[in-house]
Design an enzyme around this catalytic site. Structure first.
Site, PDB file in Angstrom:
ATOM      1  N   ASP A 126     -13.839  47.067  38.856  1.00  9.59           N
ATOM      2  CA  ASP A 126     -14.078  46.060  39.884  1.00  9.59           C
ATOM      3  C   ASP A 126     -12.761  45.911  40.629  1.00  9.59           C
ATOM      4  O   ASP A 126     -11.816  46.683  40.397  1.00  9.59           O
ATOM      5  CB  ASP A 126     -14.545  44.731  39.243  1.00  9.59           C
ATOM      6  CG  ASP A 126     -15.442  43.938  40.192  1.00  9.59           C
ATOM      7  OD1 ASP A 126     -14.918  43.441  41.210  1.00  9.59           O
ATOM      8  OD2 ASP A 126     -16.655  43.829  39.937  1.00  9.59           O
ATOM      9  N   GLU A 138     -22.303  42.573  47.625  1.00  8.87           N
ATOM     10  CA  GLU A 138     -21.328  41.625  48.159  1.00  8.87           C
ATOM     11  C   GLU A 138     -20.252  42.219  49.075  1.00  8.87           C
ATOM     12  O   GLU A 138     -19.073  41.950  48.927  1.00  8.87           O
ATOM     13  CB  GLU A 138     -20.683  40.851  47.004  1.00  8.87           C
ATOM     14  CG  GLU A 138     -21.696  39.994  46.276  1.00  8.87           C
ATOM     15  CD  GLU A 138     -21.102  39.174  45.131  1.00  8.87           C
ATOM     16  OE1 GLU A 138     -21.495  37.997  45.019  1.00  8.87           O
ATOM     17  OE2 GLU A 138     -20.267  39.683  44.382  1.00  8.87           O
ATOM     18  N   HIS A 172     -15.909  45.164  45.849  1.00  4.96           N
ATOM     19  CA  HIS A 172     -15.509  45.104  44.439  1.00  4.96           C
ATOM     20  C   HIS A 172     -14.658  46.310  44.041  1.00  4.96           C
ATOM     21  O   HIS A 172     -14.812  46.859  42.948  1.00  4.96           O
ATOM     22  CB  HIS A 172     -16.737  44.984  43.526  1.00  4.96           C
ATOM     23  CG  HIS A 172     -17.420  43.648  43.636  1.00  4.96           C
ATOM     24  ND1 HIS A 172     -16.943  42.516  43.008  1.00  4.96           N
ATOM     25  CD2 HIS A 172     -18.526  43.259  44.322  1.00  4.96           C
ATOM     26  CE1 HIS A 172     -17.742  41.489  43.291  1.00  4.96           C
ATOM     27  NE2 HIS A 172     -18.697  41.907  44.099  1.00  4.96           N
TER      28      HIS A 172
END
Ligand SMILES: *[C@@H]1O[C@H](CO)[C@@H](O)[C@H](O)[C@H]1NC(C)=O
Ligand SMILES: *[C@@H]1O[C@H](CO)[C@@H](O)[C@H](O)[C@H]1NC(C)=O
Ligand SMILES: *[C@@H]1O[C@H](CO)[C@@H](O)[C@H](O)[C@H]1NC(C)=O
Length: 607
Positions: free
Chosen positions: A266, A391, A320
């Protein structure tokens, strides 16, 4: 304050009774309680009314330990997850691992090496019931005959996991018959077989005397409802040592889960070693000790395979991704990722530290290809790869001049749809690279997984993501209609409703903790395009020290939901879940408490 008053009152009562003491309390010859347990129809295992003075009279439906009672009590005994159909004897016979033999003659030659390892795991699990030492030796021969139909060793959504298991005891001989299409079905049968065994160690004794008892007769027919029964572990927010991951896989195998979704990287850290790009861990690992070497990854994959678990590696992208990608400029590659560790993070990412791959930089794709090459070489075929895809913060790309210029050159407008085109271009390029690397290794084209996002909205997804190539992992809350919309459009989905199946909820912000009952009670639609579900352990607020009890036994609740999809209630399942806790403990896996011990000694009395 209240507690002090009660203590005082008790002392006072004692004083009074001492003063009036004419008759002395009879002293028992043994001070330790020695409860027995009765299996009562519809009430489960119930502790005896008073401690037994001796255990020599244990007969019929009275059992000297709670585990023994649970192993035979009820239609499904102590089996977790609940099998399709089961008929169990309430009698048990003593067995010893030295006299346990596995007959693999009816298993195809190609499966035998793997199968032999699976039987070793089963035997070790049996011995664990006696804390590693089965001291009471009985010579009753137990032979487990295993029949497997196909030689296929692949783990995929098509793998046939069904099995049949029969236990027959006759004339001091015990025959166990296992029959399955695949070696993985046989593994599940072996797991169920171990769950028909318990130690007969009474709960209060020392560990030195221990025998194993096997349910003397059983007929079980079993298969999973969903082919994808996953557990996600994030090892980027906090590093989780390999030993801990192996323990999670042990527990997954115990509960017949079959997908370990490894959210290995991440923006926070990049602990996955890449032979071709050593910079990833050099710049991305938290320390020299918090890295998974290629060797360890291979070891884990084969460890998981022996336990019927497929490892899915996720490299989350294009968002991420930050630490581990920040070395581009130093090496003359330009910015591989942008917004990395930006201080004013709120508009650039969901949580610090920020980072998003730079789709304007061809070198980024070159580095990504090297990483994919390493992963493609490591994953067993057919490889299942998770490309992340959640995201993306448009503002991060929009605030990067290089990217804005690139978009202009491609004719992408600087509005939301323009950025969607850029985002989709990233995924299609990444998928093309993945396909090429898999093809170079002789593999066939496989679907990949992707998180739901702005890009997977029902009105948008068909323009950008083919339903043949992408399986969408939907993490919207249960109230969202996205999953049913995607199903209507013909997409395959894996469901992880964040307000129910996220294990980190309740530990930060306004999120709410889901207890095992809530997790158990959530039901998915049963249809071919719902491949199954996952439980997710995001690791912002967990590490090695807290992992086991955060994950177990809640994950087991979802394991049963996905394996058997029972129509009965969580309360009906609780005695078996209590037995599972004790089994996990015997196998070295701590799990969280379900109730006061009195309630566990008196099934159904605390509902
Ligand atoms: C055990 O069983 C025998 C025969 O049924 C009986 O005489 C004896 O009292 C029992 N002992 C105990 C401690 O219950
Ligand atoms: C197992 O138990 C036996 C009998 O109590 C004891 O002699 C032996 O040393 C034990 N073995 C192990 C490995 O603990
Ligand atoms: C990107 O930034 C420009 C200039 O500030 C702005 O006009 C545009 O609305 C932004 N695009 C998005 C999708 O936020």
């Amino acid at each position: 304050m209240a507690r002090h008053r009660i203590v005082f009152l008790v002392l006072f009562v004692n004083l009074v009774s001492c003063n009036n003491n004419n008759t002395s309390i009879p002293t028992p010859s043994v001070y330790e309680p020695s409860w027995t347990y009765k299996c009562v129809p519809d009430e489960g295992c119930q502790r005896s009314q008073s401690p037994e003075p001796t255990l020599s009279n244990v007969t019929g439906t009275v059992y000297e330990s709670l585990d023994l009672c649970r192993t035979v009590c009820g239609r499904f005994g102590g089996i977790w997850p609940k099998p399709g159909t089961a008929a169990l004897s309430m009698q048990t016979v003593k067995i010893h691992p030295n006299y346990l033999r596995f007959d693999l003659i009816d298993a195809p030659v190609e499966t035998r090496e793997l199968l032999a390892k699976m039987t070793q795991v089963a035997t070790a699990n049996l011995i664990d019931e006696c804390n590693g030492n089965v001291t009471e030796v009985v010579t009753t021969p137990v032979v487990v005959y295993i029949t497997i139909k196909t030689s296929n060793l692949e783990l995929s959504w098509q793998t046939d996991e069904k099995y049949m298991l029969d236990v027959q005891s006759k004339d001091a001989n015990i025959a166990v018959h296992i029959s399955a299409e695949t070696v993985y079905g046989a593994r599940h049968a072996l797991e169920t077989f171990t769950q028909l065994v318990t130690s007969d160690k009474p709960d209060y004794t020392d560990t030195y005397k221990c025998a194993l008892r096997l349910v003397s007769g059983a007929k079980i027919r079993d298969k999973p409802v969903y082919p994808h029964r996953g557990f996600l572990l994030d090892t980027s927010r906090n590093f989780i040592p390999l030993e801990d991951i192996k323990r999670m896989i042990d527990a997954m195998a115990t509960t017949k889960m079959n997908v370990f979704h490894w959210h290995v990287t991440d923006s926070h850290s990049f602990p996955l070693e890449s032979a071709r790009v050593p910079q990833f861990t050099r710049y991305g690992a938290y320390s020299a000790y918090e890295i998974y070497s290629t060797e360890e990854v291979r070891e884990l994959i084969s460890y998981a395979q022996i336990r019927g678990v497929r490892v899915v590696i996720e490299i989350d992208s294009p968002a991420h991704a930050g630490n581990g990608w920040q070395w581009g400029k130093e090496y003359g590659f330009g910015d591989l990722a942008v917004c990395v560790n930006a201080k004013a993070w709120r508009s650039l990412c969901i949580q610090p530290p920020c980072g998003q791959l730079n789709p304007a930089n061809p070198k980024m794709y070159q580095v990504l290809r090297d990483l994919y090459k390493d992963i493609a070489e490591t994953l067993p075929k057919p490889a299942l790869f998770h490309m992340g895809g959640d995201e993306v913060f448009l503002e991060c790309w929009n605030s990067t001049e290089e990217i804005v210029t690139y978009m202009k050159s491609k004719g992408y407008e600087r509005n939301v749809e323009g950025f969607m085109k850029l985002w989709a271009e990233f995924h299609s390029t990444a998928l093309g690279i993945w396909d090429e690397e898999i093809a170079a290794l002789g593999g066939s084209q496989q679907p990949v997984m992707l998180w739901s996002s702005e890009l997977t909205q029902a009105h948008r997804i068909q323009r950008y993501l083919s339903k043949d190539r992408y399986v969408i992992e939907v993490w919207e809350p249960v109230s969202s209609s996205l999953m049913s919309q995607l199903l209507n459009l013909g997409y395959r989905v894996v469901s992880v409703p964040k307000d129910i199946w996220y294990l980190d909820h309740g530990f930060w912000g306004n999120t709410k903790y889901s207890n095992w009952r809530k997790m158990y009670s959530h039901v998915l639609p049963v249809e071919a395009h719902v491949l199954g579900g996952e439980v997710a352990m995001w690791s912002e607020y967990v590490d090695s020290q807290a992992l086991d009890t955060r994950v177990w036994p809640r994950t087991a609740a979802v394991a049963e939901r996905l394996w058997s999809n029972p129509s009965s209630s969580a309360s009906a399942a609780e005695p078996r879940l209590q037995r599972l806790r004790s089994r996990l403990a015997a196998r070295g896996i701590p799990s969280d408490v379900l109730s006061p011990a009195w309630c566990s000694q008196h099934d159904a009395r605390c509902l």
